[in-house]
Design an enzyme around this catalytic site. Structure first.
Site, PDB file in Angstrom:
ATOM      1  N   ASP A  35     -84.372   7.524 -10.429  1.00 14.33           N
ATOM      2  CA  ASP A  35     -84.602   8.427 -11.551  1.00 14.33           C
ATOM      3  C   ASP A  35     -84.456   7.609 -12.843  1.00 14.33           C
ATOM      4  O   ASP A  35     -85.396   6.957 -13.276  1.00 14.33           O
ATOM      5  CB  ASP A  35     -83.581   9.557 -11.428  1.00 14.33           C
ATOM      6  CG  ASP A  35     -83.722  10.627 -12.483  1.00 14.33           C
ATOM      7  OD1 ASP A  35     -84.856  11.016 -12.778  1.00 14.33           O
ATOM      8  OD2 ASP A  35     -82.697  11.073 -13.017  1.00 14.33           O
TER       9      ASP A  35
ATOM     10  N   LYS B 164     -74.326   8.955  -1.246  1.00 10.68           N
ATOM     11  CA  LYS B 164     -74.572   9.588   0.034  1.00 10.68           C
ATOM     12  C   LYS B 164     -76.060   9.839   0.258  1.00 10.68           C
ATOM     13  O   LYS B 164     -76.512  10.036   1.386  1.00 10.68           O
ATOM     14  CB  LYS B 164     -73.845  10.959   0.084  1.00 10.68           C
ATOM     15  CG  LYS B 164     -72.368  10.906  -0.005  1.00 10.68           C
ATOM     16  CD  LYS B 164     -71.840  12.347   0.033  1.00 10.68           C
ATOM     17  CE  LYS B 164     -70.361  12.386  -0.203  1.00 10.68           C
ATOM     18  NZ  LYS B 164     -69.901  13.812  -0.283  1.00 10.68           N
TER      19      LYS B 164
HETATM   20  P1  5GP Z   1     -80.601   7.152 -11.149  1.00  6.12           P
HETATM   21  O1  5GP Z   1     -79.371   6.325 -11.254  1.00  6.12           O
HETATM   22  O2  5GP Z   1     -81.864   6.346 -10.923  1.00  6.12           O
HETATM   23  O3  5GP Z   1     -80.729   8.102 -12.296  1.00  6.12           O
HETATM   24  O4  5GP Z   1     -80.471   8.089  -9.922  1.00  6.12           O
HETATM   25  C1  5GP Z   1     -80.258   7.582  -8.683  1.00  6.12           C
HETATM   26  C2  5GP Z   1     -79.378   8.508  -7.872  1.00  6.12           C
HETATM   27  O5  5GP Z   1     -79.289   9.806  -8.424  1.00  6.12           O
HETATM   28  C3  5GP Z   1     -79.958   8.663  -6.511  1.00  6.12           C
HETATM   29  O6  5GP Z   1     -79.300   7.793  -5.640  1.00  6.12           O
HETATM   30  C4  5GP Z   1     -79.692  10.117  -6.188  1.00  6.12           C
HETATM   31  O7  5GP Z   1     -78.452  10.220  -5.530  1.00  6.12           O
HETATM   32  C5  5GP Z   1     -79.570  10.793  -7.507  1.00  6.12           C
HETATM   33  N1  5GP Z   1     -80.844  11.455  -7.876  1.00  6.12           N
HETATM   34  C6  5GP Z   1     -81.828  11.004  -8.670  1.00  6.12           C
HETATM   35  N2  5GP Z   1     -82.827  11.871  -8.752  1.00  6.12           N
HETATM   36  C7  5GP Z   1     -82.475  12.913  -7.970  1.00  6.12           C
HETATM   37  C8  5GP Z   1     -83.108  14.128  -7.608  1.00  6.12           C
HETATM   38  O8  5GP Z   1     -84.232  14.466  -7.991  1.00  6.12           O
HETATM   39  N3  5GP Z   1     -82.412  14.942  -6.766  1.00  6.12           N
HETATM   40  C9  5GP Z   1     -81.184  14.616  -6.279  1.00  6.12           C
HETATM   41  N4  5GP Z   1     -80.604  15.498  -5.471  1.00  6.12           N
HETATM   42  N5  5GP Z   1     -80.554  13.480  -6.591  1.00  6.12           N
HETATM   43  C10 5GP Z   1     -81.198  12.640  -7.424  1.00  6.12           C
END
Ligand code: 5GP
Ligand code: MG
Length: 177
Positions: free
Chosen positions: A101, A41
């Site tokens: 992230d 989302k």
């Molecule tokens: P990853 O898979 O790269 O760890 O994270 C990607 C997803 O995690 C993003 O689409 C987002 O929804 C969530 N996400 C990553 N970092 C953050 C953050 O700092 N805050 C929030 N609210 N969601 C995050």
């Protein structure tokens, strides 16, 4: 729950960042005819603004991704919803996510889009947190780079809260207790 999130990027900075990303997408693919894939989302607001900046001549499609649950730390497992295959096959696809992230979500989504026969893929994120990467993935286009902070607002939530904030902010300490 901590109080009002402290602003990191205000609405004007976000608008400029999104505008610049749209300009860079058009530079890469000037002919139009692209598909914008919004990773739900979190990227709902970002993709809506990006679509408006890109203007006419795009297909908009969505996939839902989950990995965080109620936590501010990735579970390490990404669950993806359904893709709209016809919007991806043979198309130039911009994958839009608000934030990267660990990189797990973006790398999983890109692999699935490639598998569905996209002609070309550009990954476009508003915010990058490169220090947190566990998967070797570098977004093609990045608006802002931040250190290891958990952001909320502009579509990003913490346990379902704050998505509607018009800015990107950080929660006070102890948000994950
Ligand atoms: P990853 O898979 O790269 O760890 O994270 C990607 C997803 O995690 C993003 O689409 C987002 O929804 C969530 N996400 C990553 N970092 C953050 C953050 O700092 N805050 C929030 N609210 N969601 C995050
Ligand atoms: Mg979330």
């Amino acid at each position: 729950m901590a109080g009002r999130p402290e602003c990191v990027f205000d609405a004007a900075q976000i608008r400029e960042g999104v505008r610049d990303l749209a300009r860079r997408i058009r530079e890469r693919w000037p002919e139009g005819g692209l598909t914008l894939l919004c990773v739900l989302k979190g990227a709902a607001l970002f993709a809506a603004d990006l679509a408006r900046e890109l203007g006419d001549g795009l297909e908009l499609t969505f996939v839902q991704a989950r990995s965080y649950g109620k936590s501010t730390v990735s579970s390490g497992e990404v669950t993806l919803g359904e893709f709209e295959d016809e919007a991806l096959r043979g198309r130039r696809v911009v994958v839009a996510d608000t934030i990267v992230d660990t990189g797990l979500t973006l790398s999983r989504v890109v692999a699935e889009v490639r598998e569905r026969g996209a002609d070309a893929i550009l990954t476009c994120v508003l915010v990058d947190k490169p220090v947190r990467r566990t998967v070797d993935v570098t977004p093609d286009l990045v608006g802002f780079t931040v250190p290891d902070r958990f952001l909320v607002g502009y579509g990003l939530d913490h346990d379902g809260h704050h998505r509607g904030l018009p800015y990107l902010g950080v929660l006070g300490e102890s948000a994950d207790e």
